[in-house]
Design a protein around this motif. Structure first.
Motif, PDB file in Angstrom:
ATOM      1  N   THR A  77      -3.842  -9.553   0.281  1.00  0.00           N
ATOM      2  CA  THR A  77      -4.412  -8.569  -0.654  1.00  0.00           C
ATOM      3  C   THR A  77      -3.421  -8.165  -1.734  1.00  0.00           C
ATOM      4  O   THR A  77      -3.815  -7.576  -2.741  1.00  0.00           O
ATOM      5  CB  THR A  77      -4.873  -7.300   0.087  1.00  0.00           C
ATOM      6  OG1 THR A  77      -3.735  -6.681   0.714  1.00  0.00           O
ATOM      7  CG2 THR A  77      -5.952  -7.616   1.110  1.00  0.00           C
TER       8      THR A  77
ATOM      9  N   THR B 209       0.471  -2.435  -6.182  1.00  0.00           N
ATOM     10  CA  THR B 209       0.456  -3.890  -6.222  1.00  0.00           C
ATOM     11  C   THR B 209       1.823  -4.401  -5.793  1.00  0.00           C
ATOM     12  O   THR B 209       2.857  -3.928  -6.276  1.00  0.00           O
ATOM     13  CB  THR B 209       0.134  -4.378  -7.655  1.00  0.00           C
ATOM     14  OG1 THR B 209      -1.127  -3.835  -8.044  1.00  0.00           O
ATOM     15  CG2 THR B 209       0.076  -5.892  -7.713  1.00  0.00           C
TER      16      THR B 209
ATOM     17  N   GLU C 277      -7.868   3.470  -4.471  1.00  0.00           N
ATOM     18  CA  GLU C 277      -7.188   2.383  -5.188  1.00  0.00           C
ATOM     19  C   GLU C 277      -5.971   2.893  -5.957  1.00  0.00           C
ATOM     20  O   GLU C 277      -4.950   2.212  -6.017  1.00  0.00           O
ATOM     21  CB  GLU C 277      -8.150   1.668  -6.134  1.00  0.00           C
ATOM     22  CG  GLU C 277      -9.203   0.835  -5.428  1.00  0.00           C
ATOM     23  CD  GLU C 277      -8.636  -0.324  -4.609  1.00  0.00           C
ATOM     24  OE1 GLU C 277      -7.650  -0.952  -5.048  1.00  0.00           O
ATOM     25  OE2 GLU C 277      -9.186  -0.583  -3.535  1.00  0.00           O
TER      26      GLU C 277
ATOM     27  N   ARG D  31      -2.858   2.877  -3.922  1.00  0.00           N
ATOM     28  CA  ARG D  31      -2.373   1.579  -3.458  1.00  0.00           C
ATOM     29  C   ARG D  31      -1.514   0.975  -4.562  1.00  0.00           C
ATOM     30  O   ARG D  31      -1.812   1.115  -5.736  1.00  0.00           O
ATOM     31  CB  ARG D  31      -3.541   0.657  -3.131  1.00  0.00           C
ATOM     32  CG  ARG D  31      -4.461   1.229  -2.067  1.00  0.00           C
ATOM     33  CD  ARG D  31      -5.631   0.319  -1.822  1.00  0.00           C
ATOM     34  NE  ARG D  31      -6.642   0.982  -0.994  1.00  0.00           N
ATOM     35  CZ  ARG D  31      -7.506   0.337  -0.238  1.00  0.00           C
ATOM     36  NH1 ARG D  31      -7.502  -0.987  -0.206  1.00  0.00           N
ATOM     37  NH2 ARG D  31      -8.379   1.004   0.481  1.00  0.00           N
TER      38      ARG D  31
ATOM     39  N   GLN E 288      -1.399  -5.807  -1.631  1.00  0.00           N
ATOM     40  CA  GLN E 288      -1.400  -4.347  -1.738  1.00  0.00           C
ATOM     41  C   GLN E 288      -0.445  -3.744  -0.723  1.00  0.00           C
ATOM     42  O   GLN E 288      -0.327  -4.223   0.404  1.00  0.00           O
ATOM     43  CB  GLN E 288      -2.795  -3.780  -1.483  1.00  0.00           C
ATOM     44  CG  GLN E 288      -3.776  -4.069  -2.569  1.00  0.00           C
ATOM     45  CD  GLN E 288      -5.095  -3.352  -2.333  1.00  0.00           C
ATOM     46  OE1 GLN E 288      -5.513  -3.137  -1.201  1.00  0.00           O
ATOM     47  NE2 GLN E 288      -5.742  -2.971  -3.408  1.00  0.00           N
ATOM     48  N   LYS E 289       0.199  -2.686  -1.146  1.00  0.00           N
ATOM     49  CA  LYS E 289       1.067  -1.929  -0.259  1.00  0.00           C
ATOM     50  C   LYS E 289       0.792  -0.455  -0.503  1.00  0.00           C
ATOM     51  O   LYS E 289       0.121  -0.089  -1.476  1.00  0.00           O
ATOM     52  CB  LYS E 289       2.540  -2.279  -0.507  1.00  0.00           C
ATOM     53  CG  LYS E 289       3.027  -1.950  -1.912  1.00  0.00           C
ATOM     54  CD  LYS E 289       4.466  -2.383  -2.117  1.00  0.00           C
ATOM     55  CE  LYS E 289       4.944  -2.017  -3.526  1.00  0.00           C
ATOM     56  NZ  LYS E 289       6.355  -2.369  -3.737  1.00  0.00           N
TER      57      LYS E 289
END
Length: 175
Positions: free
Chosen positions: A143, A109, A104, A107, A145-146
């Protein structure tokens, strides 16, 4: 004429996976330039080599990939000579984040602008033509997420070349 004379930004280094999966790695360090686009097209057409793209898992990585595949709007007059329409998206894809257990903390945002760009990309013909690309980009937007390619280095400095790329190539995990 030597390649270095024409393509000053090409990068090639022999790695262990080269022996198992003979390949040439090309980096543009950002937006694709004309010389690299022409080089990839010639490799595909004249040498019949597959062209696989390793880009960041964000809308801009997919934009870079789309320039290779269908050309840039600024040079649309010459797209036919500078594109590789069947370029494959090797990674890093949104589905790779869970598949390869990217932590996490690696990752990122997505910003509101990232999400807007991702949604705009979902409307692009180049993306719409490939349902799996739509699926990946939809997952990214959903999601929020990138991740950058460097996120893979959380598993070690050589994880990209020693594990990730060999697995992707062996499994033919591209779209």
């Amino acid at each position: 004429m030597y390649l270095s004379d024409c393509f000053s930004n090409l990068y090639y280094q022999k790695r262990d996976y080269d022996y198992r999966f003979p390949s040439i790695a090309v980096t543009t360090k950002g937006q694709p330039d004309v010389a690299t686009r022409l080089f990839l097209r010639k490799m595909k057409l004249e040498l019949k080599l597959p062209v696989l793209a390793l880009v960041d898992s964000d809308p801009y990585g997919l934009k870079i990939l789309s320039v290779y595949g269908c050309g840039s709007k600024n040079m649309s007059y010459d797209s036919a000579n500078l594109t590789t329409p069947d370029i494959k998206w090797l990674g890093i894809r949104p589905s790779d984040l869970d598949k390869y257990k990217i932590p996490e903390q690696c990752r990122l945002t997505m910003t509101d602008q990232d999400i807007k760009t991702g949604k705009e990309m979902l409307e692009e013909d180049f993306v719409k033509k490939n349902p799996k690309w739509v699926e990946e980009l939809t997952l990214m937007v959903k999601t929020k997420q990138k991740a950058e390619i460097q996120a893979l280095s959380t598993f070690g400095f050589q994880y990209l070349s020693e594990t990730y790329l060999p697995l992707k190539l062996q499994e033919q995990d591209w779209i």
